[in-house]
Design a protein around this motif. Sequence first.
Motif, mmCIF file in Angstrom:
data_model
loop_
_atom_site.group_PDB
_atom_site.id
_atom_site.type_symbol
_atom_site.label_atom_id
_atom_site.label_comp_id
_atom_site.label_asym_id
_atom_site.label_seq_id
_atom_site.Cartn_x
_atom_site.Cartn_y
_atom_site.Cartn_z
ATOM 1 N N ALA A 156 0.850 -1.191 0.000
ATOM 2 C CA ALA A 156 0.000 0.000 0.000
ATOM 3 C C ALA A 156 0.889 1.245 0.000
ATOM 4 C CB ALA A 156 -0.901 0.002 1.226
ATOM 5 N N GLN A 157 0.364 2.268 -0.608
ATOM 6 C CA GLN A 157 1.105 3.522 -0.676
ATOM 7 C C GLN A 157 0.756 4.404 0.528
ATOM 8 O OE1 GLN A 157 2.046 1.497 -3.565
ATOM 9 N NE2 GLN A 157 -0.111 2.078 -3.768
ATOM 10 N N SER A 158 1.780 5.052 1.097
ATOM 11 C CA SER A 158 1.538 5.953 2.219
ATOM 12 C C SER A 158 2.640 6.995 2.281
ATOM 13 C CB SER A 158 1.473 5.187 3.542
ATOM 14 O OG SER A 158 2.726 4.619 3.847
ATOM 15 N N VAL A 159 2.381 8.031 3.033
ATOM 16 C CA VAL A 159 3.327 9.131 3.204
ATOM 17 C C VAL A 159 3.399 9.485 4.681
ATOM 18 C CG1 VAL A 159 3.783 11.545 2.696
ATOM 19 C CG2 VAL A 159 2.889 10.066 0.909
ATOM 20 N N THR A 160 4.606 9.680 5.182
ATOM 21 C CA THR A 160 4.808 10.119 6.564
ATOM 22 C C THR A 160 5.645 11.377 6.580
ATOM 23 O OG1 THR A 160 4.753 7.832 7.359
ATOM 24 C CG2 THR A 160 5.663 9.500 8.840
ATOM 25 N N GLN A 161 5.082 12.433 7.119
ATOM 26 C CA GLN A 161 5.846 13.650 7.319
ATOM 27 C C GLN A 161 6.363 13.630 8.753
ATOM 28 O OE1 GLN A 161 2.739 16.131 4.685
ATOM 29 N NE2 GLN A 161 4.470 17.378 5.354
ATOM 30 N N LEU A 162 7.657 13.700 8.890
ATOM 31 C CA LEU A 162 8.295 13.391 10.162
ATOM 32 C C LEU A 162 8.162 14.491 11.209
ATOM 33 C CD1 LEU A 162 11.436 11.661 8.676
ATOM 34 C CD2 LEU A 162 9.357 10.599 9.567
ATOM 35 N N ASP A 163 7.834 15.688 10.794
ATOM 36 C CA ASP A 163 7.698 16.811 11.716
ATOM 37 C C ASP A 163 6.357 17.479 11.506
ATOM 38 O OD1 ASP A 163 10.823 17.110 10.461
ATOM 39 O OD2 ASP A 163 10.595 16.801 12.617
#
Lengths: 112, 114
Positions: free
Chosen positions: A1-8
């Motif tokens: 699955a595709q996902s995005v994590t913005q760390l801040d």
Amino acid sequence: AQSVTQLDSHVSVSEGTPVLLRCNYSSSYSPSLFWYVQHPNKGLQLLLKYTSAATLVKGINGFEAEFKKSETSFHLTKPSAHMSDAAEYFCVVSLYTGKLIFGQGTTLQVKP
Amino acid sequence: DAGVTQSPTHLIKTRGQQVTLRCSPKSGHDTVSWYQQALGQGPQFIFQYYEEEERQRGNFPDRFSGHQFPNYSSELNVNALLLGDSALYLCASSFSTGSNQPQHFGDGTRLSIL
């Protein structure tokens, strides 16, 4: 699955100093990646896009991002922050169908 | 060259009512997608229209429906409004449905449910 994590969720810099907004992605195939900016009570403006050409992508207003497949990262940078850069920034992965998956956003604060 | 335009800019409704939001795509674009952005969160995909048909849909109930007209403009309809439907609704347009086509967003419609 595709996902995005913005760390801040929030980044604060002084005017004239460098900006770094971090983004990691997960994708089962070579992704198309974007950075969008949203100013208060406004829609989203495209900053830049990566679509499997050059790994260093230059965008508008002096922003650029580097695609690193080995690190599954697509961090956004700018050498010198301006007061007008204060906004919400979204890292986005596009599915092959064109559906966009957004990160949770990073609020950039620029101090005088 | 006009970008993506949405109307109205703000709307206040009460629970149980129905609402229609409108979107005109950027000139030359034929694909319209709708997103819901709750306060403090990233936009969530609702659905995409291409050639007057719904091509894909996100995880939203059937209360959310849409339409695309021959001139590529689009409507988003929401029935039986709930308090949780309060959000900024964004329309995005692109040329074709491919993943490498950047989507251009309008300024959104702010929907408040009382």
